[in-house]
Scaffold this motif. Structure first.
Motif, PDB file in Angstrom:
ATOM      1  N   ALA A 302       0.827  -1.045  -0.531  1.00 30.46           N
ATOM      2  CA  ALA A 302       0.265  -0.316  -0.123  1.00 30.46           C
ATOM      3  C   ALA A 302       0.929   1.376   0.268  1.00 30.46           C
ATOM      4  O   ALA A 302       0.541   2.323  -0.421  1.00 30.46           O
ATOM      5  CB  ALA A 302      -0.814   0.191   1.124  1.00 30.46           C
ATOM      6  N   VAL A 303       1.477   1.162   0.793  1.00 25.38           N
ATOM      7  CA  VAL A 303       3.072   2.130   0.770  1.00 25.38           C
ATOM      8  C   VAL A 303       3.273   3.297  -0.910  1.00 25.38           C
ATOM      9  O   VAL A 303       2.837   3.716  -1.129  1.00 25.38           O
ATOM     10  CB  VAL A 303       4.200   1.946   1.164  1.00 25.38           C
ATOM     11  CG1 VAL A 303       5.191   3.426   1.284  1.00 25.38           C
ATOM     12  CG2 VAL A 303       4.210   1.669   2.958  1.00 25.38           C
ATOM     13  N   GLN A 308       2.019   6.075  -5.857  1.00 22.83           N
ATOM     14  CA  GLN A 308       1.266   5.933  -6.947  1.00 22.83           C
ATOM     15  C   GLN A 308       0.127   6.728  -7.667  1.00 22.83           C
ATOM     16  O   GLN A 308      -0.458   6.682  -8.964  1.00 22.83           O
ATOM     17  CB  GLN A 308       1.278   4.308  -7.858  1.00 22.83           C
ATOM     18  CG  GLN A 308       2.759   4.038  -7.533  1.00 22.83           C
ATOM     19  CD  GLN A 308       2.392   2.803  -8.613  1.00 22.83           C
ATOM     20  OE1 GLN A 308       1.463   1.983  -8.461  1.00 22.83           O
ATOM     21  NE2 GLN A 308       3.977   1.903  -8.839  1.00 22.83           N
ATOM     22  N   GLY A 309      -0.660   7.583  -6.278  1.00 24.89           N
ATOM     23  CA  GLY A 309      -1.965   7.728  -6.369  1.00 24.89           C
ATOM     24  C   GLY A 309      -2.859   6.630  -6.680  1.00 24.89           C
ATOM     25  O   GLY A 309      -4.018   7.478  -6.973  1.00 24.89           O
ATOM     26  N   ALA A 314      -3.087  10.509   1.501  1.00 27.50           N
ATOM     27  CA  ALA A 314      -2.521  11.360   2.964  1.00 27.50           C
ATOM     28  C   ALA A 314      -3.609  10.814   4.293  1.00 27.50           C
ATOM     29  O   ALA A 314      -3.342  10.554   4.604  1.00 27.50           O
ATOM     30  CB  ALA A 314      -3.508  12.168   2.479  1.00 27.50           C
ATOM     31  N   ALA A 315      -5.153  10.111   3.422  1.00 23.97           N
ATOM     32  CA  ALA A 315      -5.505   9.731   4.779  1.00 23.97           C
ATOM     33  C   ALA A 315      -5.531   8.070   5.455  1.00 23.97           C
ATOM     34  O   ALA A 315      -5.403   7.679   6.542  1.00 23.97           O
ATOM     35  CB  ALA A 315      -7.552   9.061   3.865  1.00 23.97           C
ATOM     36  N   SER A 320      -3.155   4.737  10.298  1.00 23.64           N
ATOM     37  CA  SER A 320      -2.882   3.619   9.194  1.00 23.64           C
ATOM     38  C   SER A 320      -4.043   2.633   9.183  1.00 23.64           C
ATOM     39  O   SER A 320      -3.997   1.606   8.219  1.00 23.64           O
ATOM     40  CB  SER A 320      -1.593   3.181   9.325  1.00 23.64           C
ATOM     41  OG  SER A 320      -1.641   2.851  11.129  1.00 23.64           O
ATOM     42  N   ASP A 321      -4.865   2.662  10.164  1.00 24.74           N
ATOM     43  CA  ASP A 321      -5.545   1.398  10.133  1.00 24.74           C
ATOM     44  C   ASP A 321      -6.750   1.465   8.876  1.00 24.74           C
ATOM     45  O   ASP A 321      -7.213   0.364   9.461  1.00 24.74           O
ATOM     46  CB  ASP A 321      -6.277   1.322  11.284  1.00 24.74           C
ATOM     47  CG  ASP A 321      -5.489   0.975  12.622  1.00 24.74           C
ATOM     48  OD1 ASP A 321      -4.843  -0.149  12.685  1.00 24.74           O
ATOM     49  OD2 ASP A 321      -5.858   1.364  13.748  1.00 24.74           O
ATOM     50  N   ARG A 322      -7.149   2.221   7.941  1.00 25.59           N
ATOM     51  CA  ARG A 322      -7.566   2.454   6.900  1.00 25.59           C
ATOM     52  C   ARG A 322      -7.313   1.671   5.554  1.00 25.59           C
ATOM     53  O   ARG A 322      -7.969   1.204   5.069  1.00 25.59           O
ATOM     54  CB  ARG A 322      -7.878   4.210   6.826  1.00 25.59           C
ATOM     55  CG  ARG A 322      -9.074   4.382   7.892  1.00 25.59           C
ATOM     56  CD  ARG A 322      -8.870   5.534   7.055  1.00 25.59           C
ATOM     57  NE  ARG A 322     -10.267   6.343   7.709  1.00 25.59           N
ATOM     58  CZ  ARG A 322     -11.341   6.377   8.060  1.00 25.59           C
ATOM     59  NH1 ARG A 322     -11.931   5.738   6.873  1.00 25.59           N
ATOM     60  NH2 ARG A 322     -12.106   7.056   9.019  1.00 25.59           N
TER      61      ARG A 322
END
Length: 527
Positions: A302-303, A308-309, A314-315, A320-322
């Motif tokens: 996910a990083v 890469q968009g 930002a969220a 990070s739990d999302r």
């Protein structure tokens, strides 16, 4: 991101099938009323494969899937220490602790403490465990599960939590441990399949040749996220303090959770024999090795995806739990329903297990002490009421207790760490020190909390894993000294190790050897 019709059909089919199977396996023979052994320990008839599957399904809850995926995004593979070291602890617990518990045919961990130390220690720990499971464990699983469901469906978090709580209650309140453990066999299969699906889609979305190429690309682009032992200048060193994750308090947390935690060990207490219980824990140890590959690796991917968009970086940076909820959007229609069902499986299995453990401790260790002459049916009813009440309280407490913390997973570890050193000391001395008595036990349990709080505020820069290790050593010494300065316990209270068989089967030894060899290889490759 929304669920399509095929996803809804898959999820509904899973829910109906699970409820149907739970009701089917919970039925008693005609003329037989469900008694406390049936309800709380599945009639002491669980086979090893059910024990192992249920352990993993109950353990891999929202805090693991969502919390560790978020930590994979923020920290990397180092968070896998919570899974991989647990595999070794399961082997030790199976060989050296289970024979002691099963020899005494106990229902609960507080019951062992009563036999070893007396009524006072049992009552203190019963109240503590009921409060901890309700206010920390249930609330965390509800909040993180609700958060993920909210991310995928667009529902508010509170209705999402309420739906999960209701589903868990529907199939667990009637059948007890038997319904939970046997449906967990289905849950763990769905959970692992869904987890591997998320991993595959996340890696496949990277700019590389397929999912396997994506894994190699990820390791090359994010080398810092593939280190098990963090340097002291790493931002996450306070949570995972380098070599101290191997030498310090993480072992205390593991033994407290996997060895002396009613929520986990109850499955082994319901085994049809010691050999089955030991094989079940060895099977669970092997499954634990798989967990980081289905929860942590997607978080690391996910990083790159956020850079890469493809994800809202930002969220995710803010919370990070999302991460896992966002990654679920990569699954295509149909498979998204399977992944969603896997998440539900993880959450409701853990909720059901915790409800059953709360009801067991409350009924057998607290209520039965006050009303010892009631019928078996009465105690089963009280257990159901206790479980429902605990779930209702957790639903109210979840957002104010857990919602304000950055990482639900690390929050649970720190809360648990306040008492974990005392718990481990009390059980270890209870097993292996004949001079340990109630005064020593109270010293360890109360001292663990007091010293932990003092160090947290007096030395806030000390990582909590190191703090837990220091508190454990101090509690161990203090309990041993106090026990020797006070009256010796009665001989019948001590554990007679000579009467207990610690030999294990060839299958257990084989599973244990394979597990240890894989662990050595993983740490050697990712040091």
């Amino acid at each position: 991101m929304t669920l399509e019709t095929i996803d809804v059909v898959i999820i509904a089919g899973y829910a109906v099938a699970l409820l149907g199977i739970a009701l089917l396996v919970s039925r008693e023979p005609k003329g037989h009323d469900k008694n406390t052994e049936d309800y709380f320990l599945a009639g002491r008839a669980l086979p090893w494969w059910a024990i192992g599957a249920s352990l993993i399904a109950s353990n891999i809850s929202a805090e693991q899937i969502i919390g560790q995926s978020g930590q994979g995004f923020a920290v990397g593979i180092a968070i896998a220490a919570y899974e991989w070291q647990a595999a070794l602890v399961l082997i030790i617990v199976a060989k050296y602790f289970l024979p002691i518990f099963l020899k005494r045919r106990i229902y609960t961990m507080p019951q062992f403490l009563e036999q070893r130390y007396g009524e006072g220690v049992k009552t203190l720990m019963s109240v503590f465990w009921v409060a901890l499971y309700t206010a920390v464990n249930l609330t965390t699983v509800l909040w993180l599960g609700g958060l993920a469901v909210s991310t995928l469906t667009g529902w508010d978090v509170l209705p999402s939590m309420a739906a999960l709580a209701a589903f868990a209650a529907l199939y667990s309140l009637y059948g007890g441990l038997k319904a939970v453990a046997l449906t967990d066999i289905i849950q763990v299969v769905i959970l692992i399949l869904g987890g591997f699906a998320i991993t595959w889609f996340a890696l496949d979305a990277l700019p590389a040749d397929g999912a396997l190429g994506g894994l190699g690309y990820l390791a090359g682009e994010m080398p810092g996220h593939f280190e098990m032992i963090l340097d002291d200048d790493h931002p996450a060193y306070g949570d995972l303090p380098g070599i101290w994750t191997l030498l310090g308090g993480l072992w205390v947390l593991h033994f407290s959770y996997w060895g002396f935690n009613q929520y986990i060990i109850q499955r082994a207490l319901g085994a049809e024999s010691l050999g089955e219980a030991q094989k079940g824990l060895a099977f669970a140890a092997l499954l634990k090795l798989v967990v980081p590959f289905i929860v942590v690796i997607p978080g690391i991917a996910a990083v790159i995806l956020a850079q890469q968009g493809a994800l809202d970086g930002a969220a995710l940076a803010e919370r990070s739990d999302r991460t896992y909820g966002e990654l679920m959007g990569f699954a295509p229609a149909g498979l998204r329903g399977l992944v969603f069902a896997a998440l539900i499986a993880a959450v409701v299995s853990s909720l059901a297990s915790m409800m059953n453990s709360i009801s067991t401790i409350f009924t057998m260790d607290l209520y039965r002490s006050v009303k010892p002459e009631e019928s078996e049916r009465h105690y089963v009813t009280v257990g159901r009421i206790a479980a429902f009440t605990a779930m209702a309280l957790a639903l109210v407490l979840a957002q104010p207790f857990i919602g304000g913390f950055e990482s639900g997973f690390q929050t649970v570890q720190e809360y648990t760490g306040f008492i974990a050193p005392g718990i481990v000391v009390v059980f270890l001395l209870g097993f292996f020190d004949k001079r340990a008595n109630a005064a020593g036990a109270f010293t360890a349990l109360i001292g663990s909390v007091v010293v932990n709080v003092a160090l947290k505020f007096g030395a806030p820069d000390v990582p909590f894993i190191i703090r837990i290790w220091v508190v454990f050593l101090l509690s161990l010494v203090a309990a041993a000294i106090v026990s020797r300065l006070t009256a010796q316990p009665d001989e019948e209270r001590t554990v007679k190790l000579g009467d207990i068989a610690f030999a294990t089967t060839a299958l257990f030894n084989t599973l244990a050897t394979i597990t240890i060899a894989i662990l050595i290889g993983l740490y050697a490759a990712l040091w």
